[in-house]
Design a protein around this motif. Sequence first.
Motif, PDB file in Angstrom:
ATOM      1  N   ARG A 214      14.044 -10.733  -9.930  1.00  0.00           N
ATOM      2  CA  ARG A 214      13.234  -9.789  -9.958  1.00  0.00           C
ATOM      3  C   ARG A 214      13.221  -8.904  -8.426  1.00  0.00           C
ATOM      4  O   ARG A 214      13.546  -9.520  -7.441  1.00  0.00           O
ATOM      5  N   ARG A 215      12.848  -7.634  -8.692  1.00  0.00           N
ATOM      6  CA  ARG A 215      12.444  -7.025  -7.226  1.00  0.00           C
ATOM      7  C   ARG A 215      11.123  -6.466  -7.333  1.00  0.00           C
ATOM      8  O   ARG A 215      10.405  -6.184  -8.042  1.00  0.00           O
ATOM      9  N   VAL A 216      10.614  -6.994  -6.125  1.00  0.00           N
ATOM     10  CA  VAL A 216       9.171  -6.862  -5.871  1.00  0.00           C
ATOM     11  C   VAL A 216       8.916  -5.447  -5.311  1.00  0.00           C
ATOM     12  O   VAL A 216       9.243  -5.313  -3.833  1.00  0.00           O
ATOM     13  N   ALA A 217       8.500  -4.493  -5.768  1.00  0.00           N
ATOM     14  CA  ALA A 217       8.543  -3.018  -5.140  1.00  0.00           C
ATOM     15  C   ALA A 217       7.354  -2.680  -4.316  1.00  0.00           C
ATOM     16  O   ALA A 217       7.423  -2.204  -3.231  1.00  0.00           O
ATOM     17  N   VAL A 218       6.192  -3.492  -4.692  1.00  0.00           N
ATOM     18  CA  VAL A 218       4.862  -3.172  -3.944  1.00  0.00           C
ATOM     19  C   VAL A 218       4.568  -4.758  -3.520  1.00  0.00           C
ATOM     20  O   VAL A 218       4.158  -5.466  -4.410  1.00  0.00           O
ATOM     21  N   GLU A 219       4.088  -4.930  -2.358  1.00  0.00           N
ATOM     22  CA  GLU A 219       3.251  -6.117  -2.113  1.00  0.00           C
ATOM     23  C   GLU A 219       2.025  -5.700  -1.532  1.00  0.00           C
ATOM     24  O   GLU A 219       1.728  -5.028  -0.643  1.00  0.00           O
ATOM     25  N   VAL A 220       1.107  -6.628  -2.013  1.00  0.00           N
ATOM     26  CA  VAL A 220      -0.311  -6.155  -1.683  1.00  0.00           C
ATOM     27  C   VAL A 220      -1.029  -7.628  -1.258  1.00  0.00           C
ATOM     28  O   VAL A 220      -0.713  -8.806  -1.629  1.00  0.00           O
ATOM     29  N   ASN A 221      -2.403  -7.593  -0.831  1.00  0.00           N
ATOM     30  CA  ASN A 221      -2.975  -8.827  -0.299  1.00  0.00           C
ATOM     31  C   ASN A 221      -4.588  -8.838  -1.031  1.00  0.00           C
ATOM     32  O   ASN A 221      -5.297  -9.693  -0.590  1.00  0.00           O
ATOM     33  N   ASP A 222      -4.634  -7.942  -2.105  1.00  0.00           N
ATOM     34  CA  ASP A 222      -5.817  -8.139  -2.666  1.00  0.00           C
ATOM     35  C   ASP A 222      -5.780  -7.876  -4.160  1.00  0.00           C
ATOM     36  O   ASP A 222      -4.960  -7.097  -4.684  1.00  0.00           O
ATOM     37  N   VAL A 223      -6.538  -8.199  -5.298  1.00  0.00           N
ATOM     38  CA  VAL A 223      -6.413  -8.160  -6.471  1.00  0.00           C
ATOM     39  C   VAL A 223      -6.486  -6.683  -6.939  1.00  0.00           C
ATOM     40  O   VAL A 223      -5.814  -6.144  -7.895  1.00  0.00           O
ATOM     41  N   HIS A 224      -7.469  -6.095  -6.534  1.00  0.00           N
ATOM     42  CA  HIS A 224      -7.829  -4.674  -7.000  1.00  0.00           C
ATOM     43  C   HIS A 224      -6.485  -3.923  -6.958  1.00  0.00           C
ATOM     44  O   HIS A 224      -6.325  -2.867  -7.611  1.00  0.00           O
ATOM     45  N   SER A 225      -6.131  -3.963  -5.548  1.00  0.00           N
ATOM     46  CA  SER A 225      -4.940  -2.958  -5.310  1.00  0.00           C
ATOM     47  C   SER A 225      -3.655  -3.179  -6.299  1.00  0.00           C
ATOM     48  O   SER A 225      -3.234  -2.398  -6.538  1.00  0.00           O
ATOM     49  N   LEU A 226      -3.440  -4.663  -6.633  1.00  0.00           N
ATOM     50  CA  LEU A 226      -2.620  -5.005  -7.479  1.00  0.00           C
ATOM     51  C   LEU A 226      -2.631  -4.360  -8.905  1.00  0.00           C
ATOM     52  O   LEU A 226      -1.785  -3.683  -9.359  1.00  0.00           O
ATOM     53  N   LEU A 227      -3.820  -4.425  -9.317  1.00  0.00           N
ATOM     54  CA  LEU A 227      -4.052  -3.903 -10.556  1.00  0.00           C
ATOM     55  C   LEU A 227      -4.006  -2.347 -10.524  1.00  0.00           C
ATOM     56  O   LEU A 227      -3.730  -1.813 -11.423  1.00  0.00           O
ATOM     57  N   ASP A 228      -4.244  -1.694  -9.547  1.00  0.00           N
ATOM     58  CA  ASP A 228      -4.238  -0.153  -9.306  1.00  0.00           C
ATOM     59  C   ASP A 228      -2.995   0.301  -9.472  1.00  0.00           C
ATOM     60  O   ASP A 228      -2.544   1.229 -10.091  1.00  0.00           O
ATOM     61  N   PHE A 229      -2.116  -0.481  -8.453  1.00  0.00           N
ATOM     62  CA  PHE A 229      -0.415  -0.344  -8.378  1.00  0.00           C
ATOM     63  C   PHE A 229      -0.027  -0.204  -9.916  1.00  0.00           C
ATOM     64  O   PHE A 229       0.950   0.298  -9.961  1.00  0.00           O
ATOM     65  N   VAL A 230      -0.353  -1.418 -10.649  1.00  0.00           N
ATOM     66  CA  VAL A 230       0.284  -1.414 -11.850  1.00  0.00           C
ATOM     67  C   VAL A 230      -0.195  -0.502 -12.758  1.00  0.00           C
ATOM     68  O   VAL A 230       0.312  -0.032 -13.542  1.00  0.00           O
ATOM     69  N   GLY A 231      -1.571  -0.288 -12.650  1.00  0.00           N
ATOM     70  CA  GLY A 231      -2.158   0.707 -13.778  1.00  0.00           C
ATOM     71  C   GLY A 231      -1.460   2.177 -13.649  1.00  0.00           C
ATOM     72  O   GLY A 231      -1.375   2.934 -14.588  1.00  0.00           O
ATOM     73  N   PHE A 232      -1.054   2.550 -12.536  1.00  0.00           N
ATOM     74  CA  PHE A 232      -0.383   3.769 -12.352  1.00  0.00           C
ATOM     75  C   PHE A 232       1.108   3.715 -12.343  1.00  0.00           C
ATOM     76  O   PHE A 232       1.905   4.536 -11.921  1.00  0.00           O
ATOM     77  N   GLY A 233       1.734   2.568 -12.976  1.00  0.00           N
ATOM     78  CA  GLY A 233       3.128   2.556 -13.178  1.00  0.00           C
ATOM     79  C   GLY A 233       4.172   2.100 -12.343  1.00  0.00           C
ATOM     80  O   GLY A 233       5.214   2.331 -12.353  1.00  0.00           O
ATOM     81  N   LEU A 234       3.665   1.793 -11.290  1.00  0.00           N
ATOM     82  CA  LEU A 234       4.574   1.425 -10.179  1.00  0.00           C
ATOM     83  C   LEU A 234       5.082  -0.214 -10.187  1.00  0.00           C
ATOM     84  O   LEU A 234       6.021  -0.455  -9.243  1.00  0.00           O
TER      85      LEU A 234
END
Length: 291
Positions: A214-234
């Motif tokens: 796999r390729r991790v395109a976006v790395e975050v350090n909090d749950v809400h950011s993770l869900l936001d980036f996923v929710g917008f298709g990234l």
Amino acid sequence: MELRQLEYFVAVAEECHFTRAARRMRVAQSGLSASIRALEVELGAPLFLRSTRQVELTQAGRALLEEARRVLSTVDAARNAVAGVQGLLRGTLAVGSVQCLHAVHLPEVLARFHDRHPGVEIRLRQGGSGELAEEVRAGRLDLAFVTTASAGDLPQSSVDTESMVLVCGPDSRFAQEESVLLADLSGESFVDFNPDWGTRDDVDRALAQAGVERRVAVEVNDVHSLLDFVGFGLGVALVPESFRHKPTRARFVPIADAPTTGTSVVTGASVSAAASVLLDMVLEDRTLATG
């Protein structure tokens, strides 16, 4: 060598400044400096490189710092053990925790602990699992709630285990599926926590075992950011099932061959009386919840 000298030494090492260390220890700077000089004479080596702008540890100082912290932690544990026998808890309880700790409602537990033992000062630090485990190992935290995979050689008690699910954007090819397999995720871009943070280690291991590169395109350090980036298709992500309850535009999809992730509470080799009491409270709560 006196305990007070070690306390002064650790304060200077952490503050990188004699004046701030003296203020923290509530002593005159001259007295603190004299104590450090006496310690250097006794050990036969300089502990700090001093300049007009900053203070840095020498190689000897770095070697002493870990041992000094361990000694002071052991002394605190001994004092608290005696206080515990007398029915009076005091001192400091340093707790570490990953974010969004589902298995334990930490604010409520710590509030209850404080009501019962107001003489104990509670300190809380959030961070990545590996970092928190290392803080426990070094004696800077009394206990920490971490992912089980990060507990390593530390004494640990399992708190919870839960399955993981796929989270994806509403326009993802997986959004309407009843379930997916890990192998189906090959070629997808991922959003995930930073290395050594949260469930990252569990996800890396599960996908590797499934043969998914796999390729991790976006790395975050909090749950809400993770869900936001996923929710917008990234990208897509694998998260604990308990995340379903968080507000998000993302979609949650069951995984047929779902990996699991666990939460454990870890302690050092010596456990303070206050940490032992908190640990008992947490484990008792979990027993009642699952019983």
